[in-house]
Write a protein that holds these residues in place. Sequence first.
Motif, PDB file in Angstrom:
ATOM      1  N   LEU A  62      -1.483  20.729   8.870  1.00  0.00           N
ATOM      2  CA  LEU A  62      -0.587  21.417   9.540  1.00  0.00           C
ATOM      3  C   LEU A  62      -0.854  21.455  11.051  1.00  0.00           C
ATOM      4  CD1 LEU A  62       1.267  23.959   8.800  1.00  0.00           C
ATOM      5  CD2 LEU A  62      -0.634  25.463   9.547  1.00  0.00           C
ATOM      6  N   GLY A  63       0.442  21.294  11.515  1.00  0.00           N
ATOM      7  CA  GLY A  63       0.672  21.160  12.879  1.00  0.00           C
ATOM      8  C   GLY A  63       1.523  22.204  13.605  1.00  0.00           C
ATOM      9  N   GLN A  64       1.384  22.249  14.903  1.00  0.00           N
ATOM     10  CA  GLN A  64       2.429  23.091  15.725  1.00  0.00           C
ATOM     11  C   GLN A  64       3.022  22.212  16.637  1.00  0.00           C
ATOM     12  OE1 GLN A  64       0.713  26.294  18.102  1.00  0.00           O
ATOM     13  NE2 GLN A  64       2.620  27.436  17.866  1.00  0.00           N
ATOM     14  N   VAL A  65       4.386  22.240  16.791  1.00  0.00           N
ATOM     15  CA  VAL A  65       5.232  21.582  17.652  1.00  0.00           C
ATOM     16  C   VAL A  65       4.866  22.605  19.018  1.00  0.00           C
ATOM     17  CG1 VAL A  65       7.394  20.931  18.330  1.00  0.00           C
ATOM     18  CG2 VAL A  65       6.581  20.763  16.223  1.00  0.00           C
ATOM     19  N   VAL A  66       4.922  21.697  20.307  1.00  0.00           N
ATOM     20  CA  VAL A  66       4.479  22.419  21.530  1.00  0.00           C
ATOM     21  C   VAL A  66       5.632  22.000  22.575  1.00  0.00           C
ATOM     22  CG1 VAL A  66       2.235  23.017  21.184  1.00  0.00           C
ATOM     23  CG2 VAL A  66       2.784  20.872  22.460  1.00  0.00           C
ATOM     24  N   ALA A  67       6.272  20.837  22.342  1.00  0.00           N
ATOM     25  CA  ALA A  67       7.229  20.469  23.365  1.00  0.00           C
ATOM     26  C   ALA A  67       8.276  19.560  22.492  1.00  0.00           C
ATOM     27  CB  ALA A  67       6.616  19.731  24.377  1.00  0.00           C
ATOM     28  N   LEU A  68       9.419  19.698  22.749  1.00  0.00           N
ATOM     29  CA  LEU A  68      10.514  18.767  22.101  1.00  0.00           C
ATOM     30  C   LEU A  68      11.383  18.480  23.436  1.00  0.00           C
ATOM     31  CD1 LEU A  68      11.407  20.741  18.860  1.00  0.00           C
ATOM     32  CD2 LEU A  68      10.178  18.558  19.092  1.00  0.00           C
ATOM     33  N   MET A 419      -0.271  38.030  26.722  1.00  0.00           N
ATOM     34  CA  MET A 419       0.822  38.540  25.873  1.00  0.00           C
ATOM     35  C   MET A 419       2.045  38.673  26.888  1.00  0.00           C
ATOM     36  SD  MET A 419      -0.815  41.402  23.186  1.00  0.00           S
ATOM     37  CE  MET A 419      -1.836  42.412  24.449  1.00  0.00           C
ATOM     38  N   VAL A 420       3.081  37.678  26.590  1.00  0.00           N
ATOM     39  CA  VAL A 420       4.326  37.635  27.467  1.00  0.00           C
ATOM     40  C   VAL A 420       5.148  38.039  26.490  1.00  0.00           C
ATOM     41  CG1 VAL A 420       5.557  36.224  28.908  1.00  0.00           C
ATOM     42  CG2 VAL A 420       3.163  35.842  28.696  1.00  0.00           C
ATOM     43  N   MET A 421       5.893  38.854  27.085  1.00  0.00           N
ATOM     44  CA  MET A 421       7.369  39.432  26.558  1.00  0.00           C
ATOM     45  C   MET A 421       8.422  38.728  27.293  1.00  0.00           C
ATOM     46  SD  MET A 421       6.385  43.193  24.553  1.00  0.00           S
ATOM     47  CE  MET A 421       7.345  42.839  23.430  1.00  0.00           C
ATOM     48  N   ARG A 422       9.757  39.458  27.088  1.00  0.00           N
ATOM     49  CA  ARG A 422      10.899  38.657  27.709  1.00  0.00           C
ATOM     50  C   ARG A 422      10.731  38.663  29.450  1.00  0.00           C
ATOM     51  NH1 ARG A 422      14.835  41.667  26.062  1.00  0.00           N
ATOM     52  NH2 ARG A 422      15.370  42.585  27.793  1.00  0.00           N
ATOM     53  N   MET A 423      10.718  37.565  30.028  1.00  0.00           N
ATOM     54  CA  MET A 423      10.722  37.421  31.259  1.00  0.00           C
ATOM     55  C   MET A 423      11.867  36.694  31.735  1.00  0.00           C
ATOM     56  SD  MET A 423       8.145  39.144  32.479  1.00  0.00           S
ATOM     57  CE  MET A 423       7.662  38.425  34.181  1.00  0.00           C
ATOM     58  N   ASN A 424      12.811  37.193  32.521  1.00  0.00           N
ATOM     59  CA  ASN A 424      14.043  36.343  32.990  1.00  0.00           C
ATOM     60  C   ASN A 424      13.747  35.620  34.195  1.00  0.00           C
ATOM     61  OD1 ASN A 424      15.595  37.142  30.695  1.00  0.00           O
ATOM     62  ND2 ASN A 424      16.649  38.599  31.873  1.00  0.00           N
ATOM     63  N   SER A 425      12.841  36.172  35.102  1.00  0.00           N
ATOM     64  CA  SER A 425      12.362  35.498  36.283  1.00  0.00           C
ATOM     65  C   SER A 425      11.451  34.234  36.090  1.00  0.00           C
ATOM     66  CB  SER A 425      11.595  36.556  37.261  1.00  0.00           C
ATOM     67  OG  SER A 425      11.302  35.900  38.076  1.00  0.00           O
ATOM     68  N   ASP A 434       0.769  28.935  35.998  1.00  0.00           N
ATOM     69  CA  ASP A 434      -0.258  28.615  36.961  1.00  0.00           C
ATOM     70  C   ASP A 434      -1.516  29.236  36.660  1.00  0.00           C
ATOM     71  OD1 ASP A 434       1.641  26.698  38.205  1.00  0.00           O
ATOM     72  OD2 ASP A 434       2.031  27.762  39.891  1.00  0.00           O
ATOM     73  N   VAL A 435      -1.495  30.503  36.440  1.00  0.00           N
ATOM     74  CA  VAL A 435      -2.532  31.396  36.243  1.00  0.00           C
ATOM     75  C   VAL A 435      -3.326  30.957  34.754  1.00  0.00           C
ATOM     76  CG1 VAL A 435      -3.391  33.639  35.993  1.00  0.00           C
ATOM     77  CG2 VAL A 435      -1.779  33.087  37.869  1.00  0.00           C
ATOM     78  N   PHE A 436      -2.349  31.056  33.840  1.00  0.00           N
ATOM     79  CA  PHE A 436      -2.732  30.624  32.541  1.00  0.00           C
ATOM     80  C   PHE A 436      -2.549  29.577  31.927  1.00  0.00           C
ATOM     81  CE2 PHE A 436      -2.086  35.239  33.045  1.00  0.00           C
ATOM     82  CZ  PHE A 436      -3.116  35.950  32.553  1.00  0.00           C
ATOM     83  N   SER A 437      -3.238  28.562  32.573  1.00  0.00           N
ATOM     84  CA  SER A 437      -2.875  27.272  32.375  1.00  0.00           C
ATOM     85  C   SER A 437      -3.026  26.599  30.991  1.00  0.00           C
ATOM     86  CB  SER A 437      -3.544  26.106  33.464  1.00  0.00           C
ATOM     87  OG  SER A 437      -5.015  26.336  33.376  1.00  0.00           O
ATOM     88  N   PHE A 438      -3.847  27.532  30.092  1.00  0.00           N
ATOM     89  CA  PHE A 438      -4.157  27.023  28.848  1.00  0.00           C
ATOM     90  C   PHE A 438      -3.251  27.038  27.912  1.00  0.00           C
ATOM     91  CE2 PHE A 438      -5.655  31.449  29.385  1.00  0.00           C
ATOM     92  CZ  PHE A 438      -5.053  31.981  28.010  1.00  0.00           C
ATOM     93  N   VAL A 439      -2.317  27.759  28.417  1.00  0.00           N
ATOM     94  CA  VAL A 439      -1.041  28.233  27.387  1.00  0.00           C
ATOM     95  C   VAL A 439       0.137  26.861  27.832  1.00  0.00           C
ATOM     96  CG1 VAL A 439       0.795  29.499  26.685  1.00  0.00           C
ATOM     97  CG2 VAL A 439      -1.633  30.515  27.463  1.00  0.00           C
ATOM     98  N   PRO A 440       0.514  26.101  26.753  1.00  0.00           N
ATOM     99  CA  PRO A 440       1.773  25.124  27.215  1.00  0.00           C
ATOM    100  C   PRO A 440       2.844  25.845  27.886  1.00  0.00           C
ATOM    101  CG  PRO A 440       0.726  24.887  25.077  1.00  0.00           C
ATOM    102  CD  PRO A 440       0.431  26.116  25.351  1.00  0.00           C
ATOM    103  N   SER A 441       3.232  25.306  28.976  1.00  0.00           N
ATOM    104  CA  SER A 441       4.164  25.589  29.639  1.00  0.00           C
ATOM    105  C   SER A 441       5.601  25.850  28.946  1.00  0.00           C
ATOM    106  CB  SER A 441       4.560  25.082  31.128  1.00  0.00           C
ATOM    107  OG  SER A 441       4.704  23.624  31.045  1.00  0.00           O
ATOM    108  N   GLY A 459      -4.771  33.041  23.531  1.00  0.00           N
ATOM    109  CA  GLY A 459      -6.236  33.392  24.096  1.00  0.00           C
ATOM    110  C   GLY A 459      -7.238  33.588  23.025  1.00  0.00           C
ATOM    111  N   LYS A 460      -8.122  34.463  23.269  1.00  0.00           N
ATOM    112  CA  LYS A 460      -9.186  34.839  22.228  1.00  0.00           C
ATOM    113  C   LYS A 460      -8.672  35.687  21.152  1.00  0.00           C
ATOM    114  CE  LYS A 460     -14.117  35.864  21.509  1.00  0.00           C
ATOM    115  NZ  LYS A 460     -15.385  36.453  22.234  1.00  0.00           N
ATOM    116  N   ILE A 461      -7.794  36.398  21.410  1.00  0.00           N
ATOM    117  CA  ILE A 461      -7.127  37.332  20.487  1.00  0.00           C
ATOM    118  C   ILE A 461      -6.443  36.788  19.559  1.00  0.00           C
ATOM    119  CG2 ILE A 461      -7.398  39.268  21.981  1.00  0.00           C
ATOM    120  CD1 ILE A 461      -4.361  38.711  22.711  1.00  0.00           C
ATOM    121  N   ALA A 462      -5.862  35.561  19.597  1.00  0.00           N
ATOM    122  CA  ALA A 462      -5.061  34.531  18.923  1.00  0.00           C
ATOM    123  C   ALA A 462      -5.552  33.443  18.497  1.00  0.00           C
ATOM    124  CB  ALA A 462      -3.782  34.462  19.514  1.00  0.00           C
TER     125      ALA A 462
END
Length: 490
Positions: A62-68, A419-425, A434-441, A459-462
Motif C-alpha cells: 500500500l502506498g500514498q501518492v505525494v506528488a503528481l 493540522m492545516v485547514m483552508r489557507m488561501n494565502s 518552511d517551518v514544517f519541512s517534514f510535510v511534503p509541500s 506529525g506524531k499524532i498521525a
Amino acid sequence: MSSNLDRQTAEFRALRRTIEESILPLATSVDGRHFELQASLHGLELQVGGYVVLESDDGRRLGQVVALELARVDGSEVTSGDGGLELRTRMVLRSVRGEGVVLDGDGKPFHDALARPAEPAEVAEWLATIKPARATLEIGELLLEPGVPATLDAGGFDRHTFLCGQSGSGKTYSLGLVLERLLVETDLRLVILDPNSDYVRLGEQRSDVDTELAAGYAEAAKGVVVRRAGDGLQLRLDQLDPNARAAALALDPVGDREEFALVDQFLGEGVTFEELATSQEPHARALRLRAENLGVPKWQLWARGREGSLVDDVERRDARCLVVDLGSLATREEQAVAAEGVLATLWRRRADREPVLVVIDEAHNVCPQKSDDPVTALVTEHAVRIAAEGRKFGLYLLVSTQRPQKVHENVLTQCDNLMVMRMNSLADLGFIADVFSFVPSSLLDRATAFRQGEALVAGKIASHPSFVRFGARVAEEGGSDIPADWARPT
C-alpha cells in the motif's frame, strides 16, 4: 476541405488517445520506501494524498501518492492525407508522473509494480494493523477514502501541536472536537486560553448529538470548569510575578526606578490599590496616580480581598479542563495579564511534572511575533520557554491561529504536529512549508482548495500525513458569527 481537416484532426486525437491509454500504471522503488509512478491520463483516478495498491511478483504493497505532474513526450511525426490534403504534425504524448511513499512495504526495492487506486476497505485494514496501543481519537473520516475513520494518536500530543486555518475554515469547531475527544479518551489535563469565548460551552452537550456519543461525554463534561469575568476569572496582585506587576503599570526599571522599587514592597505583599491610596510612603501616591491614570484599579480582573483566584485554580488542579474565558474581560491589557498569570503559574509549578495540554487559541494575539506592550512580551516569553523546555516537564502546547506568520517563530518551530485547514494565502502556506519541512509541500498545496472542516494532519499524532474531514461535535459551540440577515433578498 474543412470537413477533411476536421476528420483528420479527430483521427489524430483518437490515435493519440489510443497510444496514451496504452501507458501502464507502473511504480518503481529503489529503496523500498519511496516510489516513482507513471500512469495514463485516461481512466486511472489518482490524487495527491490518495492511496494506491502496488502489485508486483513479490507481493502487494500500500502506498500514498505525494506528488503528481503532467508529463509530455514528443512522439513520432504523423502524416495523413486525403483528396490532395496532407496533414503533418508531431504527436505529443501526455502522461502522469508522480512520487509516493510506501506505507506497508517490506523495505525491499521493486520494479514495474502495477498500480491501482486502493479501496477504502484496504486502507481501513492497513490502519487497523498499525493502530497504536495508546488511546486513539476518532475525529471524522479520511477525506479521500469516505467511510474510513480518521483517528489521531492521543499519545502524540506529548509533542507541541500547531493548528491553523483562515476564518471560515472550521478551525474553531474542529479544535473543539479534538478537545472533546481528549476529554473522553484520555486523562490529560487541559488548560485553555480562550480569547474569543469559543470553548466556554465545552461542558454542555448539544441536543441533537448521537445517543452513544452523549453517554460517553456526560462524565467527561463534569470536569470542565469555566472561569469568566465576574465568575472566578480574577487575580490578586501578589500572585503575579514582579515583572508582570511592573509591566501592568508600564513601569521602566530605570526611568521609573523609585516607583518600580515600590511595586514589590506594596503590591507584592497583598496590598490592594485601595489600600495604596492611604499609604504615607512618599512614592506611594505617585504609584497610585500612575495606576489610576492607566485605569488599572478598575479592571474586572482584580480579586477584591483574599478570595480564590485563577492562580489557585491552576495550582490546585481540581478542574480536569480549565477554560479561561479571556474574551469576557473588557480590555486587551487584562487579557494579557490573565494569560501571563496562567502561563507563569504553570511554569513555576513545572517541577510537579504533571502532564498538561496548554491550548492557546488566537495565538497571534497571545504570543505574537512582535509584542506591542510589556505584558504581552512577558506572555510571549513564557510561551517560548514552554515551547523550548516544557515537554520534559509535561507541559505541551496546542497553538491555534489564522495568522501563522504573526505567531512567535520560537513557538512554531518547536511544534512537531501540524493540522492545516483552508489557507488561501500562498505566503502563509510557504511559511508553513518552511517551518514544517517534514510535510511534503505538494500536500500543503491542497489547503487552498479545502472546504469547511477539511484538513491536512501530520506529525506524531498521525500515522502518516493525511487529509481528513472532521466529524460532528458533542458539546455546544461557544462563540458564533453575527447572522448575515442584512443580506436577505429584498
